[in-house]
Design an enzyme around this catalytic site. Structure first.
Site, short mmCIF file in Angstrom:
data_model
loop_
_atom_site.label_atom_id
_atom_site.label_comp_id
_atom_site.label_asym_id
_atom_site.label_seq_id
_atom_site.Cartn_x
_atom_site.Cartn_y
_atom_site.Cartn_z
CG ASN A 209 -3.77 -2.55 13.78
OD1 ASN A 209 -4.54 -3.08 14.59
ND2 ASN A 209 -3.56 -3.05 12.57
CE LYS A 287 17.19 -6.91 17.70
NZ LYS A 287 17.82 -7.01 18.98
CG PHE A 318 -15.99 -3.52 11.60
CD1 PHE A 318 -16.44 -4.74 11.14
CD2 PHE A 318 -16.39 -3.08 12.86
CE1 PHE A 318 -17.29 -5.52 11.91
CE2 PHE A 318 -17.23 -3.86 13.64
CZ PHE A 318 -17.69 -5.07 13.17
CE LYS A 336 -11.95 -0.80 1.94
NZ LYS A 336 -10.88 -1.54 2.58
#
Ligand code: CTP
Length: 392
Positions: A209, A287, A318, A336
């Site tokens: 990400n 691979k 966050f 959470k």
């Protein structure tokens, strides 16, 4: 704590120049030696006599007045400074510093000093948000200057916006921090995560990400400067942080293991990392070759690190969102069972992945929302640690 410290206070031509008098008075009463440098424009807003009377020392206004003891003024001020503080700082002085100009006493002092420099801007919000000013500030930050972001409020031009000189307390705490006067996190063990996890599906490829790790590094650095014992668990290597224990990991599973170990005796966990929620179910040993037109990857859930870490420590998460910021963040806070969530609109200008600044709302367990203006990730970090210190 400021006793024995020499603060070179640079005042420039903003209407907020009158606030510098209060600042100088506060610093002098706190025991600092305040040496004031005023630009020509600053003297149109406030008289050098005011500063002279408050600090009981002469005020330096230009390069050409013969110095009393034959020291060259800009060099001697630059050398005796423990910190150079420019408050208020106009767009003009910020631009001059960014480009290394030295056409007056203040800019020459800054160029000649090795002391830390703090810049507290104050100006019309459009001038402040102008790309030129923002890029100049970003350049100064990159060079290690501390920027004390201006506040949002009513400006002298009758407009509402970001541009008011930061509060006296905020500026003083920046001085305390850069001069190493405050160790209010001494004895506190904190664990911070940074960066985006990488979930491999063959030996050369992964799902990742856009997280840069800057927020986590800023948290680790600021906590270390405030005296905390810091462990940083990160997927990225941004810069060396001496005094911080750094553990490098790649994926969510490894991050969980390191977080478990580090939090055994920690008081605070801040999960600034962007942890993948899913990972490839199978990781090919070799691979993968492009033999077919399509390739299907089956994903499975990763462990939720924040939910797995239980115990007495404070847990801070966050929430990076693009829509319904507060609603989504609150859902994560309760889901959470966190003590605090830092809600972060990653689609806002100057905020989010890769940026040096961030605009966040701190939401506490009891639903209190603290909305912060756009500020550097370093300043956001200090706001988070201020909150931690307050409830500890
Ligand atoms: N987090 C975690 N473990 C995970 C995923 C996220 O500890 N496997 C932490 C992040 O570090 C962050 C917080 O949880 O502090 C974010 O919550 P989360 O609901 O996972 O956010 P997103 O991944 O953005 O979730 P969603 O895709 O539902 O928006």
């Amino acid at each position: 704590m400021l006793r024995e410290k020499t603060v070179v206070l640079g005042i420039t031509g903003s209407i907020a120049a009158y606030k510098a008098a209060e600042l100088a008075s506060y610093l002098t009463q706190a025991g600092a030696k305040v040496e004031t440098v005023m630009t020509e424009a600053a003297q149109r807003f406030i008289s050098p006599l005011t500063l002279q009377s408050l600090n009981h020392r002469s005020v330096a206004c230009d390069m050409w007045t013969p110095p009393e003891n034959f020291d060259i003024t800009h060099v001697s001020l630059a050398q005796i400074a423990d910190v150079v503080l420019i408050a208020p700082a106009t767009a003009n002085i910020i631009a001059k510093l960014a480009h290394g100009l030295a056409d007056d006493l203040l800019s020459s002092v800054v160029l000649a000093t090795q002391a830390p420099v703090i810049v507290a801007p104050a100006m019309n919000s459009i001038m402040y948000l102008n790309q030129a000013t923002q890029e100049n500030l970003a350049l100064l930050k990159k060079r290690g200057y501390t920027i004390v972001e201006p506040e949002v409020g009513r400006l002298a031009c009758n407009e509402q916006g970001q541009g008011r000189l930061a509060a006296l307390d905020t500026i003083v705490s920046a001085i305390d921090r850069v001069t190493g006067c405050v160790e209010d996190m001494a004895g506190l063990k904190v664990v911070v995560t940074a960066g985006g996890t990488r979930e491999a599906f063959d030996p050369v490829r992964f799902i990742g990400n856009r997280s840069s790790g800057k927020m986590g590094y800023a948290l680790a650095e600021s906590a270390m400067q405030r005296g905390a014992e810091v462990t940083l668990i990160t997927t990225t290597e941004l810069k060396a942080l001496s005094g911080v224990q750094v553990r490098y990991v790649e994926n969510a599973e490894q991050m969980l293991e390191e977080v478990k170990k580090a939090t055994e005796d920690a008081a605070v966990l801040v999960m600034a990392a962007a942890v993948a929620d899913y990972r490839p179910k199978k990781v090919a040993q070799s691979k993968i070759k492009k033999t077919k037109d399509t390739l299907l990857l089956e994903l499975e859930r990763t462990p939720d690190i924040l939910s797995e870490i239980k115990g007495k420590l404070l847990r801070i998460g966050f929430a990076a969102e693009t829509d319904d910021l507060v609603h989504n963040a609150k859902r994560k806070l309760s889901g959470k069972k966190l003590d605090l969530i830092v809600a972060n609109d990653v689609s806002a200008q100057g905020s989010g992945f890769g940026a040096d600044s961030n605009k966040v709302i701190l939401i506490t367990r009891d639903g209190k929302e603290i909305e912060l203006p756009l500020m550097s990730k370093y300043e956001v970090s200090n706001k988070i640690w201020d909150w931690v210190i307050n409830i500890k």
